[in-house]
Design an enzyme around this catalytic site. Structure first.
Site, PDB file in Angstrom:
ATOM      1  N   CYS A   1      52.333  57.026  25.568  1.00  0.00           N
ATOM      2  CA  CYS A   1      51.571  56.670  26.752  1.00  0.00           C
ATOM      3  C   CYS A   1      50.373  55.990  26.491  1.00  0.00           C
ATOM      4  O   CYS A   1      48.999  56.247  26.543  1.00  0.00           O
ATOM      5  CB  CYS A   1      51.243  58.061  27.366  1.00  0.00           C
ATOM      6  SG  CYS A   1      50.198  57.797  29.136  1.00  0.00           S
TER       7      CYS A   1
ATOM      8  N   CYS B   1      59.965  58.187  29.168  1.00  0.00           N
ATOM      9  CA  CYS B   1      58.759  59.313  28.854  1.00  0.00           C
ATOM     10  C   CYS B   1      59.314  60.718  29.728  1.00  0.00           C
ATOM     11  O   CYS B   1      59.821  60.438  30.883  1.00  0.00           O
ATOM     12  CB  CYS B   1      57.565  59.023  29.607  1.00  0.00           C
ATOM     13  SG  CYS B   1      56.306  60.159  29.470  1.00  0.00           S
TER      14      CYS B   1
ATOM     15  N   GLU C   1      39.513  62.532  10.421  1.00  0.00           N
ATOM     16  CA  GLU C   1      39.039  62.667  11.951  1.00  0.00           C
ATOM     17  C   GLU C   1      37.920  61.687  12.042  1.00  0.00           C
ATOM     18  O   GLU C   1      37.777  61.082  13.196  1.00  0.00           O
ATOM     19  CB  GLU C   1      38.690  64.088  12.582  1.00  0.00           C
ATOM     20  CG  GLU C   1      39.897  64.855  12.581  1.00  0.00           C
ATOM     21  CD  GLU C   1      41.037  64.552  13.648  1.00  0.00           C
ATOM     22  OE1 GLU C   1      40.758  63.783  14.583  1.00  0.00           O
ATOM     23  OE2 GLU C   1      42.148  64.673  13.298  1.00  0.00           O
TER      24      GLU C   1
ATOM     25  N   CYS D   1      57.008  54.251  29.795  1.00  0.00           N
ATOM     26  CA  CYS D   1      57.069  55.189  31.083  1.00  0.00           C
ATOM     27  C   CYS D   1      58.626  55.358  31.199  1.00  0.00           C
ATOM     28  O   CYS D   1      58.947  56.753  31.516  1.00  0.00           O
ATOM     29  CB  CYS D   1      56.637  54.583  32.241  1.00  0.00           C
ATOM     30  SG  CYS D   1      54.932  54.438  32.112  1.00  0.00           S
TER      31      CYS D   1
ATOM     32  N   CYS E   1      54.424  62.585  36.522  1.00  0.00           N
ATOM     33  CA  CYS E   1      53.319  61.884  36.190  1.00  0.00           C
ATOM     34  C   CYS E   1      53.035  61.383  37.686  1.00  0.00           C
ATOM     35  O   CYS E   1      53.481  60.563  38.134  1.00  0.00           O
ATOM     36  CB  CYS E   1      53.740  60.814  35.223  1.00  0.00           C
ATOM     37  SG  CYS E   1      52.314  59.687  34.881  1.00  0.00           S
TER      38      CYS E   1
HETATM   39  S1  SF4 Z   1      55.314  58.261  32.958  1.00  0.00           S
HETATM   40 FE1  SF4 Z   1      53.260  58.701  32.960  1.00  0.00          FE
HETATM   41  S2  SF4 Z   1      52.685  60.013  31.013  1.00  0.00           S
HETATM   42 FE2  SF4 Z   1      54.698  58.916  30.677  1.00  0.00          FE
HETATM   43  S3  SF4 Z   1      54.123  57.215  29.682  1.00  0.00           S
HETATM   44 FE3  SF4 Z   1      54.128  56.663  31.744  1.00  0.00          FE
HETATM   45  S4  SF4 Z   1      52.067  56.782  32.517  1.00  0.00           S
HETATM   46 FE4  SF4 Z   1      52.127  57.953  30.609  1.00  0.00          FE
END
Ligand code: SF4
Length: 386
Positions: free
Chosen positions: A214, A224, A59, A221, A230
């Site tokens: 992200c 995602c 860490e 995105c 989001c």
């Molecule tokens: S949709 Fe939102 S959470 Fe997902 S990768 Fe894109 S910015 Fe990040």
């Protein structure tokens, strides 16, 4: 902003058939945990055993440094110091040498100080309370939480750079995260989101999500599972969130540095423990107003000056200012006496493994490849002569 298309060969971002529910905050953790099981990282060298020393070491190394860069250093540190007691007993010079190249050398000094404190105050056993961990040198609140989570399953929130970015985007947190108000808001949010179970999978998942999906640039995105909720995606503000640090002009500090060379060796001085590059070996240095004559006088006290040359200047950025360095190279035809306390004549061939600040190491390694300088004793490196 439209997200990029899914990467070919990338793992699906979420198991199919699950719908995102952020109505209550539990939905966030549930989706991160599910994603981690399916697509997160499970084979990092410090994973798989609840051993506080290894987890703490990783860490600290991972602060401001990516996993790929850390793996080799982690393996070398563990081979040299398999226990916290071994690290505590090591000379600081050796610890700095092993750290050399990872940057942010205060981390190495704090690592060493922390190991000593663990041995002296805690008999070699890391505490599991994040508050007590956070009192140790170099262990901030987020690192303390990560160590407590991974070594003892404690329910505690992390908030490193990756997590800040994810929270700012998913929840549309406005403002620069470096300000007190935004910082506090993000900590509150990080704590509200904590699940009651599977804290290790959640914490690792959050780290992995920020590091691999992200990401700061080109987040995936389109791939995602959060994108339907989001805020950054919905409002086409992915590039805007989190807010960037307000720009400012950094002051410049100008100095002279001296490469004093004789028979393949260069003179280094130990820097004071406090201040930039604290405790590292570096080149003799003067403020700009001293002029290069100060370097020549300094060199004349250590031997017979043969040649004086000027090398290409370089810049180095620190957090609060920019260092602009003019470099003078002086070759000694002969050397008087031995090194004084706090001085070291370093063979240029050893520069790569020495505890040197990164720009000084780069300069000496480059000079090492200039064959007349390395070992010949009298020739000056390339550069403009006075
Ligand atoms: S949709 Fe939102 S959470 Fe997902 S990768 Fe894109 S910015 Fe990040």
């Amino acid at each position: 902003m439209n997200g990029p298309p899914p990467q070919s060969g990338a793992k699906a971002a979420h198991p199919p058939g699950r719908e995102l529910d952020l109505q209550d905050n539990r939905g966030f953790a549930r989706h991160i945990i599910a994603w981690h099981k399916h697509a997160g990282r499970h084979d990092l060298p410090w994973q798989g055993r609840r051993e506080a020393y290894r987890i703490w070491l990783s860490e600290i190394m991972l602060q401001q440094t990516q996993v790929a860069a850390v793996k080799g250093y982690y393996a070398r540190f563990l081979a040299a110091y398999p226990t916290v007691e071994a690290l505590a007993a090591a000379p600081e010079e050796r610890v700095l040498e092993l750290w050399s190249g990872l940057g942010y050398y205060s981390r190495a000094r704090n690592l060493h100080a922390c190991a000593r404190q663990i041995v002296q105050q805690y008999q070699g056993v890391f505490p599991t309370d994040p508050k007590r961990l956070a009192e140790l040198p170099g262990v901030g609140r987020s690192t303390a939480a990560a160590v407590a989570v991974f070594s003892a399953g404690v329910r505690a929130a992390i908030l490193d750079g990756n997590v800040k970015r994810v929270l700012c985007r998913v929840f549309g947190v406005e403002g620069y995260p470096g300000t007190r108000a935004v910082h506090d808001r993000l900590w509150s949010l990080a704590e509200e989101l904590l699940p009651h179970n599977e804290i290790e999978a959640y914490t690792q998942g959050l780290m992995d999500f920020g590091a691999t999906l992200c990401t700061p640039r080109k987040p995936r995105c389109a791939d995602c599972f959060f994108k339907t909720r989001c805020v950054a995606w919905r409002d086409q503000r992915v590039a805007e969130l989190p807010f960037k640090k307000p720009s400012r002009t950094y002051p410049e500090r100008r100095v002279w540095m001296l490469v004093l060379h004789h028979a393949g060796e260069v003179l280094l001085l130990r820097r004071p423990a406090r201040g930039i590059w604290g405790g590292l070996w570096s080149l003799p240095e003067w403020p700009e107003e001293a002029t290069s004559a100060a370097a020549v006088s300094f060199a004349a006290l250590r031997g017979q000056v043969a040649t004086v040359a000027r090398l290409a200047p370089f810049n180095h950025g620190f957090t609060h200012y920019r260092l602009a360095v003019e470099v003078v190279a002086i070759d000694l035809a002969s050397r008087d006496g031995t090194a004084q306390p706090g001085e070291l004549w370093l063979d240029l061939g050893d520069a790569r493994g020495a505890a040197l600040p990164a720009p000084i190491k780069r300069l000496l390694v480059a000079l090492c490849s200039v064959s007349p300088l390395h070992g010949a004793g009298t020739a000056a490196p390339q550069g403009e002569r006075f």
